[in-house]
Design an enzyme around this catalytic site. Structure first.
Site, PDB file in Angstrom:
ATOM      1  N   GLN A   1      -2.367 -21.683  21.515  1.00  0.00           N
ATOM      2  CA  GLN A   1      -3.728 -21.915  20.844  1.00  0.00           C
ATOM      3  C   GLN A   1      -4.037 -23.553  21.381  1.00  0.00           C
ATOM      4  O   GLN A   1      -5.176 -23.422  21.981  1.00  0.00           O
ATOM      5  CB  GLN A   1      -3.874 -21.855  19.244  1.00  0.00           C
ATOM      6  CG  GLN A   1      -4.208 -20.668  18.818  1.00  0.00           C
ATOM      7  CD  GLN A   1      -4.564 -20.619  17.353  1.00  0.00           C
ATOM      8  OE1 GLN A   1      -4.237 -21.535  16.672  1.00  0.00           O
ATOM      9  NE2 GLN A   1      -5.478 -19.773  16.986  1.00  0.00           N
TER      10      GLN A   1
ATOM     11  N   GLY B   1     -14.492 -11.961  23.177  1.00  0.00           N
ATOM     12  CA  GLY B   1     -14.198 -12.017  21.551  1.00  0.00           C
ATOM     13  C   GLY B   1     -14.886 -13.021  20.733  1.00  0.00           C
ATOM     14  O   GLY B   1     -15.987 -13.413  21.276  1.00  0.00           O
ATOM     15  N   GLU B   2     -14.251 -13.440  19.852  1.00  0.00           N
ATOM     16  CA  GLU B   2     -14.717 -14.459  18.775  1.00  0.00           C
ATOM     17  C   GLU B   2     -14.048 -15.692  19.029  1.00  0.00           C
ATOM     18  O   GLU B   2     -14.861 -16.651  19.217  1.00  0.00           O
ATOM     19  CB  GLU B   2     -14.610 -13.766  17.337  1.00  0.00           C
ATOM     20  CG  GLU B   2     -15.300 -14.854  16.543  1.00  0.00           C
ATOM     21  CD  GLU B   2     -15.345 -14.450  14.846  1.00  0.00           C
ATOM     22  OE1 GLU B   2     -15.083 -15.249  14.045  1.00  0.00           O
ATOM     23  OE2 GLU B   2     -15.386 -13.144  14.721  1.00  0.00           O
ATOM     24  N   ASP B   3     -12.607 -15.830  18.835  1.00  0.00           N
ATOM     25  CA  ASP B   3     -12.270 -16.875  18.740  1.00  0.00           C
ATOM     26  C   ASP B   3     -12.344 -17.801  20.087  1.00  0.00           C
ATOM     27  O   ASP B   3     -12.678 -19.032  19.868  1.00  0.00           O
ATOM     28  CB  ASP B   3     -10.479 -16.904  18.460  1.00  0.00           C
ATOM     29  CG  ASP B   3      -9.957 -18.122  18.259  1.00  0.00           C
ATOM     30  OD1 ASP B   3     -10.458 -18.740  17.506  1.00  0.00           O
ATOM     31  OD2 ASP B   3      -8.813 -18.352  18.670  1.00  0.00           O
ATOM     32  N   SER B   4     -12.011 -17.405  21.156  1.00  0.00           N
ATOM     33  CA  SER B   4     -12.294 -18.041  22.261  1.00  0.00           C
ATOM     34  C   SER B   4     -13.744 -18.544  22.674  1.00  0.00           C
ATOM     35  O   SER B   4     -14.214 -19.305  23.154  1.00  0.00           O
ATOM     36  CB  SER B   4     -11.747 -17.314  23.764  1.00  0.00           C
ATOM     37  OG  SER B   4     -12.482 -16.184  23.865  1.00  0.00           O
TER      38      SER B   4
ATOM     39  N   ASP C   1      -8.099 -11.749  15.808  1.00  0.00           N
ATOM     40  CA  ASP C   1      -7.907 -12.031  14.691  1.00  0.00           C
ATOM     41  C   ASP C   1      -6.648 -12.664  14.050  1.00  0.00           C
ATOM     42  O   ASP C   1      -7.350 -13.672  12.974  1.00  0.00           O
ATOM     43  CB  ASP C   1      -7.635 -10.341  14.048  1.00  0.00           C
ATOM     44  CG  ASP C   1      -8.657  -9.532  14.239  1.00  0.00           C
ATOM     45  OD1 ASP C   1      -9.664  -9.915  14.778  1.00  0.00           O
ATOM     46  OD2 ASP C   1      -8.531  -8.119  14.047  1.00  0.00           O
TER      47      ASP C   1
END
Length: 388
Positions: free
Chosen positions: A255, A272-275, A17
């Site tokens: 990051q 998840g989403e970001d990676s 997030d």
């Protein structure tokens, strides 16, 4: 004059997030010249992905973004002209009240989670009036098609990746005591939630006929790896060998360093989403672990992306990718992990070619920062004309 922006981020139990909120804030400042405040309720988690963050500062400027500690109770604050509520985090009640007395009120957006499911386009941009206050919230859905909010990516991402692959990868490996990969060696990054399929995957790598080097940044999967190795712990820097497998434990990566890991490896296991998004922009094969939800609700999300990702692969390669993803996500109608891995290996060259093609295809959806700014500016212009 460009509008001011507030982005609110509530860190739940992972780093995705705040990672997405931070990428968005940096992009809005760097690429659009906007004044952005990022409100985060857990600066310690934020510091893990961006070490320059001071955990004891209520206000600090970093990369041009004003980073603010989100305390409870929330201090009296004049709202920005644009308010982003990341992933449905509840805005402070006092801030909502302050928004309601502004004229015109701020453009209020709920930035939703990314999904490849077909309903996303239908819901993207829909308004939702507040039940008590004279405010309207708009739902902004990232997605994989032009009629969604697009995908988070920097304008120069492809150029930076190309420079890294061409001239910086060797230096990246040296910092971990590694040379460039051997001709027959597969380097794999592993960033995962706890997963019952992991031991069988490790066993398959041990039995490989070619060397497999697995790079594991510190995270939730480390205790499971330690149990498989029958060791009491796995601090960063440790290396373990079993058969064809060599395991390297890495420190928790920022990051930018994590992007470099994705670009340098031949296969990336992400969560998840970001990676997941960063792995797709890396133009490398990847295996995605969706965030586990009750009643296996995450399978729909996983199946939607897997179907979209594999639709241009031939039958055998598509089935190999699909079986690996489904087994990794706990779907029971798949072969065993050893069989899944053998099938993936047999189609590896084709899957690698497809990863580059897929990366180019992603650009058709548009960049989230550009589409978000266009959406907001359209709303602001409408309000100017309606309030002469």
């Amino acid at each position: 004059m460009r509008a001011t922006w507030d982005i609110f981020c509530n860190v739940v139990d992972n780093y995705g997030d705040v990672g997405i909120a931070w990428r968005l804030a940096r992009g809005l400042v760097r690429e659009h010249g906007l004044a952005v405040r990022l409100w985060v309720d857990d600066l310690h988690a934020f510091q893990r992905i961006w070490p320059a963050i001071a955990t004891d500062a209520d206000h600090q400027r970093c990369e041009g973004v004003l980073v603010c500690a989100w305390h409870t109770p929330f201090a009296t604050t004049e709202p920005a002209q644009v308010v982003i509520e990341a992933f449905g985090c509840a805005l402070p009640e006092s801030y909502l009240t302050a928004m309601s007395v502004q004229s015109p009120p701020p453009v209020w957006i709920n930035l939703e989670y990314l999904s490849a499911e077909p309903w996303v386009a239908e819901h993207h941009g829909l308004p939702s009036p507040h039940p008590r206050l004279p405010l309207i919230k708009y739902f902004f859905f990232p997605g994989y098609t032009p009629d969604t909010g697009g995908l988070l990516a920097e304008a120069d991402l492809a150029e930076r990746r190309a420079i890294f692959v061409r001239s910086e990868a060797a230096a990246f490996w040296r910092q971990f005591g590694l040379g460039v990969p051997q001709a027959d060696e597969l380097r794999v990054s592993l960033f995962a939630y706890e997963n019952p399929a992991l031991p069988a995957l490790l066993d398959a790598w041990v039995s490989e006929t070619r060397p497999v080097t697995c790079l594991v940044p510190e995270g939730r999967v480390i205790p499971q790896l330690a149990a498989w190795l029958a060791v009491p712990g796995l601090p960063a820097g440790e290396v373990h060998r079993r058969g064809a497998l060599r395991l390297h434990i890495l420190p928790f990566l920022s990051q930018d360093a994590y992007d470099h890991l994705l670009w340098a490896c031949g296969l990336n296991f992400v969560r998840g989403e970001d990676s997941c998004v960063r792995a797709q922009w890396a133009a490398r094969p990847f295996v995605w672990q969706a965030y586990p939800q009750a009643d296996a609700a995450h399978w729909d999300k996983m199946n939607a992306l897997q179907s979209r990702y594999t639709e241009s692969l031939d039958g055998l390669a598509a089935r190999a990718v699909s079986a690996m993803w489904r087994h990794w996500n706990g779907v029971q109608d798949t072969p065993g992990m050893a069989e899944c891995w053998d099938a993936w290996r047999a189609r590896q060259a084709e899957i690698e070619r497809h990863a580059g093609v897929w990366c180019e295809r992603l650009r058709q959806a548009g960049r989230l920062t550009d589409k978000l700014v266009d959406f907001v500016e359209n709303k602001l212009e409408c309000r100017v004309f309606s309030n002469p």
